[in-house]
Design an enzyme around this catalytic site. Structure first.
Site, mmCIF file in Angstrom:
data_model
loop_
_atom_site.group_PDB
_atom_site.id
_atom_site.type_symbol
_atom_site.label_atom_id
_atom_site.label_comp_id
_atom_site.label_asym_id
_atom_site.label_seq_id
_atom_site.Cartn_x
_atom_site.Cartn_y
_atom_site.Cartn_z
ATOM 1 N N THR A 46 0.835 -1.193 0.000
ATOM 2 C CA THR A 46 0.000 0.000 0.000
ATOM 3 C C THR A 46 0.875 1.250 0.000
ATOM 4 O O THR A 46 1.984 1.253 0.522
ATOM 5 C CB THR A 46 -0.945 0.018 1.212
ATOM 6 N N GLY A 47 0.353 2.297 -0.615
ATOM 7 C CA GLY A 47 1.102 3.550 -0.665
ATOM 8 C C GLY A 47 2.464 3.399 -1.301
ATOM 9 O O GLY A 47 3.466 3.864 -0.764
ATOM 10 N N SER A 48 2.495 2.772 -2.472
ATOM 11 C CA SER A 48 3.791 2.385 -3.046
ATOM 12 C C SER A 48 4.135 3.101 -4.344
ATOM 13 O O SER A 48 4.937 2.612 -5.131
ATOM 14 C CB SER A 48 3.828 0.868 -3.266
ATOM 15 N N THR A 49 3.558 4.264 -4.574
ATOM 16 C CA THR A 49 3.879 4.994 -5.800
ATOM 17 C C THR A 49 5.188 5.761 -5.694
ATOM 18 O O THR A 49 5.738 6.204 -6.704
ATOM 19 C CB THR A 49 2.751 5.968 -6.179
ATOM 20 N N GLY A 62 8.702 6.808 -2.610
ATOM 21 C CA GLY A 62 9.281 6.668 -1.280
ATOM 22 C C GLY A 62 9.618 5.243 -0.888
ATOM 23 O O GLY A 62 10.022 4.414 -1.711
ATOM 24 N N ILE A 63 9.452 4.951 0.397
ATOM 25 C CA ILE A 63 9.764 3.621 0.928
ATOM 26 C C ILE A 63 8.915 2.563 0.245
ATOM 27 O O ILE A 63 9.397 1.479 -0.096
ATOM 28 C CB ILE A 63 9.570 3.597 2.455
ATOM 29 N N GLY A 64 7.636 2.848 0.035
ATOM 30 C CA GLY A 64 6.750 1.870 -0.590
ATOM 31 C C GLY A 64 7.199 1.488 -1.986
ATOM 32 O O GLY A 64 7.169 0.313 -2.371
ATOM 33 N N SER A 84 7.672 2.517 12.838
ATOM 34 C CA SER A 84 8.695 3.556 12.882
ATOM 35 C C SER A 84 9.395 3.501 14.224
ATOM 36 O O SER A 84 8.829 3.030 15.225
ATOM 37 C CB SER A 84 8.050 4.936 12.703
ATOM 38 N N TYR A 128 1.359 11.243 15.427
ATOM 39 C CA TYR A 128 1.981 10.265 14.534
ATOM 40 C C TYR A 128 2.541 9.090 15.326
ATOM 41 O O TYR A 128 2.308 7.931 14.983
ATOM 42 C CB TYR A 128 3.105 10.936 13.737
#
Length: 263
Positions: A13-16, A18-20, A141, A154
């Site tokens: 998820t959220g892999s467009t 950065g880390i993803g 994190s 966060y």
């Protein structure tokens, strides 16, 4: 050690970016069929194209859905009904003083950083258990343990990731499915570099600015620099591998030694 994930399907998820994105790239290089997720079709399409360029032999597809909402999670599961590896990576962050953080921000962070992983794990884990193999990974994190005073909203979501991953590991005990959390420290992702900025000195590079941030805000860092997205992704690939079959219910740190503990 050669990690081989051919025949396994991985959803990040959220892999467009950065880390993803780095996780998707490294899983693809290990042979997994990779599904990239993001909120917009344009972002997903761009990421899929970039990955196919970087890993030409990989099977990479996209799934557009806002997993920070129940409807978005339902839509994703409808389009991708089964996976072998689920990486709950999507997340938002940003500094804000506790006394100036409204309820709406707390709710948004909880929905995106926590409930996305809850909903998708609830959807995909039964199939993994039935097949007697699966990997669920929560990208937590070091802030889960080292709560930042300027990002309490966060930090609490990342602590929740640890609780959920540990509890789920116990819930599926003995099934061949593992559940773990990954704890990056300061990492030179797009979001991190945007937050840190380019620095007052125009000659200061992004790497130097990141190092300065780490030394000022995370002085306990042992590597004394920010990690790269590839370093975080490498830990994820190992935890997703058959070789990590005895690792479950764990909080795997890629924090550069920021957290002051030897346990």
């Amino acid at each position: 050690m050669r990690i081989e994930l051919s025949g396994k399907t991985a959803l990040i998820t959220g892999s467009t970016k950065g880390i993803g994105y780095a996780i998707a790239k490294h899983l693809a290089r290990a042979g997994a069929d990779v599904i990239v997720n993001g909120r917009t079709s344009s972002g997903v399409d761009h990421a899929v194209g970039s990955l196919q360029g970087e890993v030409p032999d990989a099977n990479v597809t996209g799934a557009t859905a806002d997993v920070g909402t129940p409807d978005g999670c339902d839509a994703l599961v409808a389009s991708v009904p089964s996976v072998d590896i689920l990486v709950n990576n999507v997340g938002i962050f940003g500094p804000q003083d506790f006394f100036e953080t409204p309820d709406a921000t707390w709710t948004e962070f909880f929905d995106v950083n926590v409930m996305s992983g809850v909903r998708l794990s609830r959807a995909y884990l039964p199939g993994m258990v039935e097949r007697e193999w699966g990997r669920v990974l929560f990208i937590s994190s070091e802030s889960a343990l080292n709560i930042p005073p300027d990002m309490i909203h966060y930090g609490f979501t990342k602590t929740a990731n640890l609780s959920i991953s540990r509890g789920l590991a116990k819930r599926v005990a003995g099934t061949g499915v593992t559940v773990n959390a990954i704890l990056p420290g300061p990492t030179r992702s797009d979001g991190f570099e945007s937050m840190v900025g380019t620095g007052e000195d125009a000659d200061e590079t992004a790497e130097e600015k990141a190092r300065s941030f780490v030394m000022e805000h995370r002085p306990s860092s042992i590597i004394r620099r920010a990690a790269t997205v590839d370093e975080v992704a490498s830990m994820v690939v190992y935890a997703a591998s058959p070789q990590a079959s005895a690792t479950t219910g764990a909080a795997l740190r890629v924090d550069g030694g920021v957290v002051e503990t030897i346990a």
